[in-house]
Design an enzyme around this catalytic site. Structure first.
Site, mmCIF file in Angstrom:
data_model
loop_
_atom_site.group_PDB
_atom_site.id
_atom_site.type_symbol
_atom_site.label_atom_id
_atom_site.label_comp_id
_atom_site.label_asym_id
_atom_site.label_seq_id
_atom_site.Cartn_x
_atom_site.Cartn_y
_atom_site.Cartn_z
ATOM 1 N N LEU A 4 0.820 -1.207 0.000
ATOM 2 C CA LEU A 4 0.000 0.000 0.000
ATOM 3 C C LEU A 4 0.860 1.266 0.000
ATOM 4 C CD1 LEU A 4 -2.833 -0.945 2.543
ATOM 5 C CD2 LEU A 4 -2.673 -1.432 0.099
ATOM 6 N N HIS A 8 -3.530 4.481 -1.969
ATOM 7 C CA HIS A 8 -4.449 3.592 -1.258
ATOM 8 C C HIS A 8 -5.003 4.297 -0.021
ATOM 9 C CE1 HIS A 8 -1.896 0.457 -3.377
ATOM 10 N NE2 HIS A 8 -3.119 0.156 -3.773
ATOM 11 N N CYS A 162 0.953 7.205 -8.612
ATOM 12 C CA CYS A 162 1.357 6.279 -7.551
ATOM 13 C C CYS A 162 1.078 4.838 -7.975
ATOM 14 C CB CYS A 162 0.604 6.586 -6.265
ATOM 15 S SG CYS A 162 1.036 8.155 -5.503
#
Length: 488
Positions: A4, A8, A162
């Site tokens: 993560l 997230h 990301c």
């Protein structure tokens, strides 16, 4: 799938913006799904750090994190399970064409997850746009009782989207990879200026910078079929490899800001929910019904016979009609310098507005004015013929309605709140049915549902439930990346 990162975290935090419909708990599922990986892909080496995942999830507001094993999700092994097959047209392009079977694996495991957890809301990122579109189709076509909420792509400070796989990149490779979002953004700006997207030129530019291009395509953002930039929302997407690291990114191409058309009969609650919907999403609210009411009020002030189109046409000359946004309460309406915001809601105006609105000269004048207001988009308009005549190319069309009995009840409450006499409910219901008949049978722009409109029957629904349903419908057609929710 684990590893993560702050994107997230943003998915988790987005639930806090659901208002009164915020779920009681937020569950984060971490599962590296073997069905999503091809034989030569990085399943075994895919980054896994459960302790760090738990820390980030907790810090972002998650109630719990579930990290099942393959055996827990697929008892007896993944190979022994039924698999859902995604319709071929949804995976014939973009990642689906490059990674055969990938999206079949995605929908199979998500369907399994939804069956086990039974959530109220499924929160997904818009970065994996093809995946989001496919999962929305899955939920809609199987009638699954879950809302799908998309969150805009989150980018690092340098502009790179990301991704868990970004950690594979060496410093020099990351500098190379920045060409992916930078050239996509440049192409979007050029498209806004009317220049065609040069797919071959993009491919060549990335290859010259040392990136291996898997695909670069423009497709319809919702059916994922090839499309050139134009009025419809177009997705420009690409996948490249920087060394051994696979990266995907996209941008949306559109010639104007989105438009929402909400039509429906009198008393369906259009003004109330449309005003709140517009405020929630930062859209300009265009109350076209108020414009017709204002003209009706003007005919009464000049003692013009509302049934005489020639007489009505004379008061349209040099007409000055203004709609002014209001921070609280109804939109301010001015006609020829007079503030008629309250006056146009009187029973006298209500009883004649259908007659005045049926004249071709009135509809022609006001439709032209409404279209001028909407030339740049960024608005929601409500009325009787918005989706069929005023903005037939609106991104979202909704036909908002309710039973005559329910509309009579609402009309009685509205009259009482405004200090007007309240007729018997049966009389109000008869008036509403007659208004429906007049609106739907007039020769010019009759009340009817656009072929591509979604019908929303609001009987038994609270105002907040109707607004949230409209927002869900809007987000199916307009990504957060195209029109961000204010404050998100």
């Amino acid at each position: 799938m684990g590893a993560l990162h702050r994107a997230h975290g943003q998915l988790i935090k987005s639930v806090q913006g659901f208002g009164s419909l915020q779920p009681a708990a937020v569950l984060v599922s971490v599962f590296v799904n073997p069905l999503q990986f091809g034989p030569a892909e990085d399943f075994d080496s895919y980054p896994r750090d459960l302790e760090a995942d738990c820390e980030l999830a907790s810090r972002s507001g998650a109630s719990a994190l579930w990290a099942p094993s393959v055996d827990q999700v697929f008892p007896g092994g993944a190979s022994s399970q039924f698999r859902i097959q995604v319709p071929s047209h949804l995976q014939a392009h973009l990642c689906g064409a490059i990674r055969p079977g990938h999206f079949d694996g995605v929908v199979t495991v998500v369907a399994r997850l939804l069956a086990l957890v039974r959530p109220e809301v499924l929160v997904l990122g818009e970065k994996d746009w093809q995946q989001l579109v496919i999962l929305r189709h899955l939920v809609a076509q199987l009638g699954l009782p879950v809302r799908v909420h998309g969150v805009a792509t989150v980018r690092d400070d340098d502009g790179l989207a990301c991704s868990s796989r970004n950690r594979y990149l060496m410093t020099q490779q990351r500098q190379q990879a920045l060409a992916l979002p930078q050239l996509l953004a440049r192409a979007a700006r050029e498209s806004q200026d009317g220049r065609a997207v040069d797919l071959a030129g993009l491919r060549c530019a990335w290859e010259q910078l040392g990136l291996e291009v898997e695909y670069v395509e423009t497709v319809d953002a919702f059916n994922l079929q090839p499309l050139h930039a134009g009025r419809k929302l177009c997705l420009l997407a690409a996948a490249v490899r920087c060394g051994e690291t696979r990266l995907i990114d996209h941008t949306f191409l559109m010639s104007r800001q989105p438009i929402v058309a909400i039509d429906g009969p009198a008393g369906a609650g259009k003004s109330t929910v449309t005003r709140a919907f517009a405020e929630r999403l930062g859209l300009l609210y265009l109350d076209t019904g108020a414009m017709y009411r204002a003209v009706t009020w003007l005919t009464q002030q000049h003692d013009v016979d509302p049934h005489d189109p020639v007489a009505v046409k004379t008061i349209l000359e040099n007409l000055e009609l203004e709609l002014e946004p209001s921070q609280s309460g109804p939109q301010k309406v001015r006609i020829n310098g007079h503030d008629v915001t309250e006056a146009i809601r009187s029973p006298e105006v209500t009883s004649s507005v259908s007659v005045v609105a049926a004249h071709g000269c009135v509809r022609k004048a006001l439709t032209a004015q409404q279209q001028r207001m909407g030339v740049r988009g960024g608005l929601v308009a409500e009325g009787r013929d918005i989706g069929t005549a005023v903005f037939p190319d609106a991104e979202l069309k909704v036909f908002l309605t309710a039973s005559p009995a329910e509309r009579a009840r609402r009309r009685a409450l509205d009259l009482d709140n405004r200090g007007f006499p309240v007729p018997d409910l049966a009389e109000l219901e008869t008036q509403i049915e007659e208004r429906d008949r007049m609106d739907s049978t007039r020769e010019v722009a009759p009340l009817r549902q656009a072929e591509d409109a979604t019908e929303l029957i609001s009987d038994g629904m609270s105002i907040e439930e109707v607004i949230e349903t409209l927002i869900d419908l809007f987000r199916v057609q307009v990504p957060e990346e195209v029109w961000p929710t204010p404050g998100s």
